[in-house]
Design a protein around this motif. Structure first.
Motif: not given
Length: 250
Positions: A75-81, A139-143
């Motif tokens: 779930w976090q990978i796309p937000f990190t990207l 949200l943390f991954a995005l930030a």
């Protein structure tokens, strides 16, 4: 040229060992390139190329050992990207001086908090996933993806700390998950550096090979020695990042 490559590859290997265990390898690998006279913009791109290969290898090694929590990081990978692309784009538009000051305070907090709380991350307190902590993790991954694309220092430390604080993972699992997200943000930045021709492949390829070897050594040490090895190195690298930022600020 041979001596320069020896310096770069040796320090790159050491950087990758440290980075695979607890993050912060850029404190060693980037100065190594600058030390031998590589211009800063080319040093950043070449370092990102080698570090991306090393973080990919660490991610694969951790995954094979069963330390990566795929039900969360998927779930976090796309937000990190997305965050990394936005960060790399925004760095061209926004002054990073305020961010550097804010990060200094945060990275000091992370290092000191971890040092004071003796049992933090020493054993797993993971209670499972739910919609709430998955959303918070994304949200943390995005930030942090944005931060890595925009500024960078301490990203590994922040990622590890977030996995421990939000989910209760131990240091080894937190480090494993952080390498997957760190590779994601590195790869996004790497694409931008490559697009603008900021990578010296004649240096980057041998450096990458030594960093891949270093990442394997560091990952195996983390898996075998556990949190007792990872935690003190994590604290050390967090405080070294803070000292680097203080030096830059002064």
């Amino acid at each position: 040229m041979v001596l320069n490559l020896f310096i770069i590859c040796t320090l790159g290997f050491l950087a990758a060992v440290v980075d695979a265990i607890a993050g912060g390898g850029g404190l060693i690998s980037l100065p190594a390139l600058l030390l031998v006279g590589v211009p800063p913009h080319l040093a950043l791109g070449t370092n990102k190329f080698a570090a991306s290969m090393a973080s990919l290898n660490s991610s694969i090694t951790f995954a094979r050992s069963g330390k990566v929590h795929f039900s969360l990081v998927k779930w976090q990978i796309p937000f990190t990207l997305v965050g990394a692309f936005l960060g790399a784009w925004s760095v061209l538009l926004v002054n990073s001086e305020f961010l550097s000051k804010a990060v200094l305070v945060l990275i000091l907090f992370v290092g000191i908090y971890t040092m004071v709380h003796k049992t933090l991350g020493m054993k797993s307190n993971f209670k499972g996933l739910n919609s709430g902590n998955i959303v918070l993790g994304c949200l943390f991954a995005l930030a942090l993806g944005f931060y890595d694309g925009f500024f960078g220092p301490g990203t590994g430390s922040f990622l590890i700390f977030s996995f421990i604080a939000l989910f209760g993972f131990d240091f080894v699992v937190a480090s494993a998950n952080s390498k997957v997200l760190n590779f994601t943000s590195n790869f996004a930045s790497l694409l931008i550096f490559a697009w603008h021709g900021k990578i010296i492949l004649s240096i980057g390829i041998p450096m990458a090979l030594f960093m891949i070897l270093g990442s394997y050594v560091g990952t195996r040490l983390a898996i075998q020695r556990g949190a007792e090895l990872v935690k003190p190195i994590f604290i050390t690298m967090s405080l070294l990042v803070a000292l680097k930022l203080i030096y830059q600020y002064l």
